[in-house]
Design an enzyme around this catalytic site. Structure first.
Site, PDB file in Angstrom:
ATOM      1  N   HIS A  40       0.988  -1.282  -0.029  1.00 15.19           N
ATOM      2  CA  HIS A  40      -0.141   0.114   0.117  1.00 15.19           C
ATOM      3  C   HIS A  40       1.034   1.470  -0.034  1.00 15.19           C
ATOM      4  O   HIS A  40       0.454   2.265  -0.501  1.00 15.19           O
ATOM      5  CB  HIS A  40      -0.990  -0.290   1.215  1.00 15.19           C
ATOM      6  CG  HIS A  40      -2.220  -1.011   0.962  1.00 15.19           C
ATOM      7  ND1 HIS A  40      -3.136  -0.546   0.154  1.00 15.19           N
ATOM      8  CD2 HIS A  40      -2.453  -2.068   1.392  1.00 15.19           C
ATOM      9  CE1 HIS A  40      -4.058  -1.409  -0.023  1.00 15.19           C
ATOM     10  NE2 HIS A  40      -3.660  -2.473   0.911  1.00 15.19           N
ATOM     11  N   GLU A  41       2.029   1.298   0.501  1.00 16.57           N
ATOM     12  CA  GLU A  41       2.909   2.291   0.331  1.00 16.57           C
ATOM     13  C   GLU A  41       3.474   2.496  -1.143  1.00 16.57           C
ATOM     14  O   GLU A  41       3.662   3.594  -1.485  1.00 16.57           O
ATOM     15  CB  GLU A  41       4.038   2.310   1.386  1.00 16.57           C
ATOM     16  CG  GLU A  41       3.662   2.414   2.980  1.00 16.57           C
ATOM     17  CD  GLU A  41       3.103   3.812   3.233  1.00 16.57           C
ATOM     18  OE1 GLU A  41       3.602   4.553   2.481  1.00 16.57           O
ATOM     19  OE2 GLU A  41       2.440   3.873   4.169  1.00 16.57           O
TER      20      GLU A  41
END
Length: 451
Positions: free
Chosen positions: A303-304
């Site tokens: 997700h980063e």
């Protein structure tokens, strides 16, 4: 070091001869601004904002310590400046003849206007002229400057606009922009700069139709400080076309924000059974070393950065684990080492473990993880504020869903981020709420895939 948010209640005593030379002698520049998504805010425990970043560059160039004074609202900015509570206003102050007797407008200037915000997905018909608004439902906040402008426009057009009102006590203009993006309402009106910034979050909106007259805005100082005004003018004339200034504008008003990566299932299908990413060995090694489920580390990294070791977010977070440079430095990671996968994952695992341990008193492991993820994404300061608000208003400060998450979203409203229990000010919390949900959901999927 994060500058302290200050709400000053008494005027500073200064001599009549107080201008830029005296500021340089004092080594401190005191700036009055607002807590907004375009001017000044704290994100991931670091100060940010378009106006903040600009005045920070000016201060650094002159070797000045920057002190930020946060006004409660727009109307108080000029009063605070005239009361010697700061040296300048770093915010878009309207250039008005009535104020020229009190202020010197200087530094960055802009032409602001109100724009129509409309959805722009395939099949949508975009309005290109204000006359096309006749017969359309336009939603505005009751009592706002947008209501006033739409009423004036309605008179200019001879009637026909259908104004719909929403409560300005529980909503802000960015809420209405989000509602347009989601298809809940068709049209709203917003400040042009705010609309441009929100377009970087919601790519399915159009903000190109101007619906008001132009209003010139600028920073401002007291008339008694002409040397400071001249210094700001000379500085801005030199830097406003420089590459770093253009990057700053791009950072806030062009680069996509939030999470826009491909679907996680697409990535899962790319790897062999039992594999989640090309970096699983590092996730496993440092997950074991720091006592964090390696599949949770993988979910955070996805997700980063979607596992991109060279990735960098609009806010400056870098590498697989999306670490802010200051956070990485506190973990012994700096420079190009931030983009080395093994070192980055090690630091990310160490940082996430540190955050989880911060909430040891919570007792419930999943709640610890959720609060830690919220802090990883938005910063400890805002999570601390949301927990304090939850406790004050009778919610459970140790439970994320429906409790702390609710108050972190309410920190977009003035009555909450100005509450005495809050220390970190304004916050746009919907991204953090979505982040916690998405990371936990993917983590659960990863645990199903790899036992």
């Amino acid at each position: 070091m994060i500058a302290q948010l200050i709400l000053i209640t008494c005027a500073c005593s200064r001599s009549t001869m107080y201008d830029f030379p005296q500021i340089l002698e004092r080594d401190t520049l005191t700036v009055i601004t607002l807590n907004t998504s375009t001017s000044y805010f704290i994100y991931r425990d670091q100060e940010m904002g378009y106006h903040y970043d600009m005045i920070r560059e000016f201060s650094d160039e002159h070797g000045l310590e920057l002190q930020v004074v946060v006004a409660r609202n727009v109307s108080s900015l000029v009063d605070m400046l005239r009361s010697n509570r700061g040296d300048l206003i770093a915010y878009n102050v309207p250039v008005e003849s009535a104020l020229k007797e009190q202020l010197l407008y200087c530094g960055p200037s802009d032409v602001s206007h109100q724009v129509l915000v409309q959805r722009a997905e395939r099949g949508d018909t975009l309005l290109r002229d204000v006359t096309e608004l006749i017969g359309k439902d336009i939603y505005v906040l009751r009592g706002s400057k947008y209501e006033q402008r739409m009423n004036n426009l309605n008179r200019e057009l001879g009637g026909g606009l259908r104004l719909r009102y929403l409560d300005g006590d529980t909503l802000v203009e960015e809420d209405l922009i989000r509602m347009v993006s989601r298809g809940e309402i068709r049209y709203t009106v917003a400040n042009g700069q705010v609309a441009r910034l929100n377009h970087t979050y919601f790519r399915n909106i159009d903000v190109g139709l101007v619906v008001s007259f132009d209003q010139r805005t600028s920073w401002a100082v007291r008339r008694e400080t002409p040397v400071l005004a001249d210094s700001l003018n000379a500085w801005f004339a030199r830097v406003n076309r420089a590459p770093h200034y253009l990057r700053l504008t791009k950072r806030y008003f062009e680069e996509a924000k939030g999470f826009h990566a491909e679907n996680a299932s697409t990535f899962i299908a790319m790897f062999a059974p039992g594999q989640l990413s090309p970096w699983d060995s590092y996730f496993k090694e440092y997950g074991k070393q720091f006592g964090v489920d390696w599949r949770l580390l993988a979910s955070v990294a996805f997700h980063e950065s979607t596992f991109d070791p060279d990735g960098r977010s609009w806010a400056g977070a870098g590498g697989l684990m999306g670490l802010m440079p200051a956070t990485a430095a506190s973990l012994g990671l700096s420079g190009t080492d931030l983009f080395l996968p093994e070192k980055n994952i090690r630091a990310g695992a160490q940082y996430l473990k540190r955050l989880i341990d911060t909430f040891a008193s919570v007792g419930n492991e999943m709640e610890q993880v959720k609060l830690a993820l919220a802090s990883y994404n938005g910063g400890m300061g805002h999570v601390g504020d949301a927990r304090a608000l939850a406790e004050k208003y009778g919610a459970n400060k140790d439970v994320w869903d429906g409790n702390v998450e609710r108050f972190i979203q309410l920190k977009r409203l003035e009555q909450y981020y100005n509450d005495p229990v809050c220390k970190a000010g304004y916050f746009r919390g919907d991204e953090t709420v979505n982040y916690v949900h998405d990371v936990v959901t993917l983590w659960q999927a990863y645990r199903e895939r790899v036992k």
